[in-house]
Design a protein around this motif. Structure first.
Motif, short mmCIF file in Angstrom:
data_model
loop_
_atom_site.label_atom_id
_atom_site.label_comp_id
_atom_site.label_asym_id
_atom_site.label_seq_id
_atom_site.Cartn_x
_atom_site.Cartn_y
_atom_site.Cartn_z
N HIS A 260 -9.41 -0.65 6.90
CA HIS A 260 -10.38 0.44 7.10
C HIS A 260 -11.81 -0.04 7.33
CE1 HIS A 260 -7.76 3.93 6.42
NE2 HIS A 260 -7.18 3.21 5.47
N TRP B 273 -13.17 3.31 2.85
CA TRP B 273 -12.14 3.96 3.65
C TRP B 273 -12.82 4.29 4.99
CZ3 TRP B 273 -11.22 9.20 5.31
CH2 TRP B 273 -9.94 9.38 5.85
N ASP C 146 2.27 1.95 3.53
CA ASP C 146 1.51 3.21 3.64
C ASP C 146 2.42 4.42 3.38
OD1 ASP C 146 -0.89 4.52 3.74
OD2 ASP C 146 -1.28 4.18 5.85
N HIS D 219 0.83 -1.22 0.00
CA HIS D 219 0.00 0.00 0.00
C HIS D 219 0.85 1.25 0.00
CE1 HIS D 219 -3.83 2.07 0.59
NE2 HIS D 219 -3.12 2.96 1.24
ZN ZN Z 1 -5.36 3.61 4.29
#
Ligand code: ZN
Length: 350
Positions: A206, A160, A300, A11
């Motif tokens: 999420h 999300w 991330d 991600h």
């Molecule tokens: Zn995220």
């Protein structure tokens, strides 16, 4: 050699800061000292490719939504997003990413199969897989899903951290259980089934716990969290409880541990002064709970505050070194860095 281990990342939010997407944004092909990820820094760090998130941020981030509590924080759940706005943003990001690939003169390829990723690795070409973080851009009849699939979408998180027609995301909070709010809607269950049929990976990051359980109940693919850590170590709502980890193990899925300091640090602080050992502790816990086949990386980058020792993609070898120093052998570290990703892609993208 630690730095020769190829890494595939679960991600990143690099597309949000591309020059092709925002005025004054970064050139992905040039080395920058800003943000976390560009092609030169990926190469320095041994990053072979990753999932690139298309994500529609709200037009204006909500103010006054953050409350400090005696033991941590609570963030008010974000408002639903206008689907037309989301579609425009997602299309603009997709367009931006394709223009980067176009400009990269075969240094970057879009990947839609495991063979594409393997070919990229063989040829020394960076590979990008499209991920959609929050499915607002897909209509209730799933009209847009086919179009995005054709454009290369192979991974999707139904929500999300906000509500949409498919379900409700988990609000950010610490310390707190992720069991907050309702599960998937009927449209959300349909979306998961459609993704299964089409070979699009469904990401539970999420989702709140009920939404997670709904995905687990309906999916026929391994359960995947592209960026989350262990709730037992850092009890933020974005992390996975032992019960969730057990469900992922049973499905032979994968958890990609992220580096976001507030999901990594046991105290939940937004503090870059965080050691690699803090991440390694999550990895060791996840490997013990899930086994060495079900854990991988989901940094991330460009979407969260990174621990200083791994402050951008060029520093990934520090993490590989820390995993080896902890006692994971070379074979296991290669699985965590890339092999486990390919295993789950093979099972999901058929
Ligand atoms: Zn995220």
């Amino acid at each position: 050699m630690a730095d020769r281990i190829a890494i595939f990342d679960g991600h990143n939010d690099a597309v949000q800061s591309l020059a092709e997407f925002v005025p004054g944004g970064r050139d992905f092909l040039a080395r920058s000292d800003n943000g976390h990820l560009d092609l030169p820094r990926a190469r320095e760090g041994g990053l072979a490719g990753g999932l690139f998130a298309l994500f529609a941020r709200p037009p204006q981030p909500p103010k006054d939504d953050f409350t400090r509590t005696a033991t941590g924080y609570e963030v008010r759940l974000a408002d639903p997003l206008d689907p037309d706005f989301a579609r425009h943003r997602i299309d603009a990001q997709l367009d931006a990413l394709l223009r980067v690939i176009d400009r990269a003169d075969d240094q970057i390829r879009q990947a839609t199969t495991v063979a594409d990723i393997e070919a990229g690795r063989r040829d020394g070409v960076f590979t990008m897989v499209l991920h959609l973080e929050g499915a607002e851009a897909i209509g209730p009849g799933l009209e847009n899903l086919e179009r995005l699939y054709v454009a290369g979408l192979r991974s999707l998180g139904p929500v999300w951290s906000r509500p949409n027609i498919f379900g409700t995301g988990v609000p950010f909070a610490y310390p707190r259980s992720p069991d907050i709010g309702p599960g998937l809607t009927a449209a959300g269950l349909d979306l998961v089934r459609a993704c299964n049929r089409m070979g699009i990976m469904v990401d539970v990051s999420h989702l709140n716990e009920r939404g997670f359980r709904d995905v687990a109940g309906v999916t026929n693919a391994p359960i995947v969290a592209t960026h989350a850590c262990a709730h037992a170590i850092c009890p933020s709502t974005r992390n996975l409880t032992d019960r969730q980890l057990d469900a992922i193990r049973e499905s032979h899925g994968v958890v990609r541990f992220n580096f976001s300091v507030c999901d990594v640090r046991p105290d939940g602080y937004l503090d870059a002064d965080t050691s690699l050992e803090t991440i390694v502790r999550h990895v060791a816990y996840l490997v013990e709970r899930l086994g060495e086949d079900c854990v991988a990386l989901g940094s991330d980058f460009d979407g969260a505050v990174m621990p200083r020792p791994i402050g951008d993609a060029s520093k990934l070898p520090h993490l590989i070194g820390a995993l080896l120093a902890h006692g994971f052998d070379d074979r296991v570290v290669r699985k965590l860095a890339m092999g486990n990703w390919l295993r789950v892609f093979r099972l999901t993208w058929q």
